[in-house]
Design a protein around this motif. Structure first.
Motif, mmCIF file in Angstrom:
data_model
loop_
_atom_site.group_PDB
_atom_site.id
_atom_site.type_symbol
_atom_site.label_atom_id
_atom_site.label_comp_id
_atom_site.label_asym_id
_atom_site.label_seq_id
_atom_site.Cartn_x
_atom_site.Cartn_y
_atom_site.Cartn_z
ATOM 1 N N PRO A 50 18.582 -82.437 -9.243
ATOM 2 C CA PRO A 50 19.985 -82.163 -9.936
ATOM 3 C C PRO A 50 20.745 -81.620 -10.565
ATOM 4 C CG PRO A 50 17.671 -84.051 -10.508
ATOM 5 C CD PRO A 50 17.385 -82.676 -9.742
ATOM 6 N N LEU A 51 22.885 -81.725 -10.633
ATOM 7 C CA LEU A 51 22.922 -81.042 -11.646
ATOM 8 C C LEU A 51 22.833 -81.142 -13.023
ATOM 9 C CD1 LEU A 51 25.906 -81.626 -9.503
ATOM 10 C CD2 LEU A 51 24.125 -79.801 -8.751
ATOM 11 N N GLY A 52 22.610 -80.021 -13.582
ATOM 12 C CA GLY A 52 22.705 -79.652 -15.230
ATOM 13 C C GLY A 52 24.102 -80.070 -15.521
ATOM 14 N N GLN A 53 23.969 -79.903 -16.906
ATOM 15 C CA GLN A 53 25.484 -80.667 -16.869
ATOM 16 C C GLN A 53 26.618 -79.492 -17.680
ATOM 17 O OE1 GLN A 53 25.408 -81.572 -20.972
ATOM 18 N NE2 GLN A 53 27.276 -81.968 -22.315
ATOM 19 N N ARG A 54 25.885 -78.292 -17.036
ATOM 20 C CA ARG A 54 27.266 -76.976 -17.123
ATOM 21 C C ARG A 54 27.526 -77.203 -15.797
ATOM 22 N NH1 ARG A 54 25.048 -72.065 -19.876
ATOM 23 N NH2 ARG A 54 24.475 -72.329 -21.997
ATOM 24 N N GLU A 55 26.387 -77.412 -15.116
ATOM 25 C CA GLU A 55 27.164 -77.051 -13.391
ATOM 26 C C GLU A 55 28.178 -77.635 -13.022
ATOM 27 O OE1 GLU A 55 24.961 -75.876 -9.094
ATOM 28 O OE2 GLU A 55 23.493 -76.664 -10.076
ATOM 29 N N ARG A 56 27.772 -79.649 -13.054
ATOM 30 C CA ARG A 56 28.424 -80.230 -13.044
ATOM 31 C C ARG A 56 30.323 -80.200 -13.722
ATOM 32 N NH1 ARG A 56 24.296 -83.428 -15.014
ATOM 33 N NH2 ARG A 56 24.977 -83.412 -16.316
ATOM 34 N N ALA A 57 30.423 -79.583 -14.858
ATOM 35 C CA ALA A 57 31.054 -79.339 -15.951
ATOM 36 C C ALA A 57 32.038 -78.172 -15.019
ATOM 37 C CB ALA A 57 31.368 -78.625 -16.886
ATOM 38 N N ILE A 58 31.691 -76.955 -14.364
ATOM 39 C CA ILE A 58 31.859 -76.270 -13.743
ATOM 40 C C ILE A 58 32.122 -77.051 -12.312
ATOM 41 C CG2 ILE A 58 31.716 -73.927 -12.335
ATOM 42 C CD1 ILE A 58 32.419 -73.835 -15.830
ATOM 43 N N ASN A 59 31.691 -77.407 -11.479
ATOM 44 C CA ASN A 59 31.928 -78.375 -10.606
ATOM 45 C C ASN A 59 33.423 -78.721 -11.375
ATOM 46 O OD1 ASN A 59 30.072 -77.221 -8.866
ATOM 47 N ND2 ASN A 59 28.715 -79.350 -8.644
ATOM 48 N N ALA A 60 33.604 -79.864 -12.022
ATOM 49 C CA ALA A 60 34.613 -80.475 -12.343
ATOM 50 C C ALA A 60 36.376 -79.733 -12.379
ATOM 51 C CB ALA A 60 34.628 -81.038 -13.271
ATOM 52 N N ALA A 61 35.303 -78.680 -12.867
ATOM 53 C CA ALA A 61 36.458 -77.189 -13.054
ATOM 54 C C ALA A 61 37.152 -77.100 -11.787
ATOM 55 C CB ALA A 61 36.417 -76.665 -14.224
ATOM 56 N N ARG A 62 36.960 -76.426 -11.040
ATOM 57 C CA ARG A 62 36.904 -76.031 -9.796
ATOM 58 C C ARG A 62 37.444 -76.986 -9.277
ATOM 59 N NH1 ARG A 62 31.388 -72.266 -8.150
ATOM 60 N NH2 ARG A 62 32.475 -70.833 -10.236
ATOM 61 N N THR A 63 36.774 -78.345 -8.865
ATOM 62 C CA THR A 63 37.115 -79.887 -8.238
ATOM 63 C C THR A 63 38.845 -79.686 -8.294
ATOM 64 O OG1 THR A 63 35.431 -80.416 -7.769
ATOM 65 C CG2 THR A 63 37.734 -81.846 -7.353
ATOM 66 N N ASN A 64 39.291 -79.650 -10.112
ATOM 67 C CA ASN A 64 40.613 -79.970 -10.657
ATOM 68 C C ASN A 64 41.240 -79.385 -10.251
ATOM 69 O OD1 ASN A 64 39.741 -82.674 -11.410
ATOM 70 N ND2 ASN A 64 39.111 -81.459 -13.601
ATOM 71 N N ALA A 83 41.167 -76.704 -7.416
ATOM 72 C CA ALA A 83 41.693 -76.991 -6.408
ATOM 73 C C ALA A 83 43.059 -78.673 -5.853
ATOM 74 C CB ALA A 83 40.037 -76.860 -5.546
ATOM 75 N N LEU A 84 42.770 -79.373 -6.393
ATOM 76 C CA LEU A 84 43.766 -80.636 -6.297
ATOM 77 C C LEU A 84 45.066 -80.130 -6.732
ATOM 78 C CD1 LEU A 84 41.176 -83.622 -7.391
ATOM 79 C CD2 LEU A 84 42.378 -83.150 -5.386
ATOM 80 N N GLU A 85 44.966 -79.124 -7.477
ATOM 81 C CA GLU A 85 46.265 -78.916 -8.448
ATOM 82 C C GLU A 85 46.772 -77.548 -7.727
ATOM 83 O OE1 GLU A 85 46.167 -78.037 -12.361
ATOM 84 O OE2 GLU A 85 45.077 -80.132 -13.106
ATOM 85 N N GLY A 86 45.787 -77.422 -6.421
ATOM 86 C CA GLY A 86 46.136 -76.055 -4.881
ATOM 87 C C GLY A 86 45.562 -74.652 -5.563
ATOM 88 N N ALA A 87 44.884 -74.910 -6.856
ATOM 89 C CA ALA A 87 44.546 -73.479 -7.503
ATOM 90 C C ALA A 87 43.356 -72.841 -7.047
ATOM 91 C CB ALA A 87 44.835 -73.354 -9.132
ATOM 92 N N ARG A 88 42.790 -72.020 -7.257
ATOM 93 C CA ARG A 88 40.588 -71.275 -7.206
ATOM 94 C C ARG A 88 41.266 -70.232 -8.156
ATOM 95 N NH1 ARG A 88 37.661 -67.789 -5.194
ATOM 96 N NH2 ARG A 88 36.171 -69.044 -4.263
ATOM 97 N N SER A 89 39.862 -70.418 -8.929
ATOM 98 C CA SER A 89 40.080 -68.791 -10.503
ATOM 99 C C SER A 89 39.348 -67.673 -9.319
ATOM 100 C CB SER A 89 38.942 -69.488 -10.769
ATOM 101 O OG SER A 89 37.829 -69.959 -9.946
#
Length: 60
Positions: free
Chosen positions: A6-20, A22-28
């Motif tokens: 299972p994904l940990g809280q930190r990993e879920r938060a980072i995945n969500a930030a990266r997904t957001n 990407a949806l805005e057309g950006a990448r860190s």
């Protein structure tokens, strides 16, 4: 077939930030992604992650 843990809280938060982003057309940047990965591994805390990102983009 690999067993997924299972994904940990930190990993879920980072995945969500990266997904957001990407949806805005950006990448860190690779450097920011490396810092995010260090956060997920527990090597740095959220405060340090924020500090590194702000310093990288001169937002301090």
């Amino acid at each position: 077939m690999a067993i997924r843990r299972p994904l940990g809280q930190r990993e879920r938060a980072i995945n969500a930030a990266r997904t957001n982003s990407a949806l805005e057309g950006a990448r860190s940047t690779d450097a920011t992604r490396a810092d995010q990965d260090a956060y997920v591994r527990g090597e740095i805390d959220i405060s340090e992650l924020g500090h590194r990102v702000r310093a990288r983009y001169n937002l301090v």
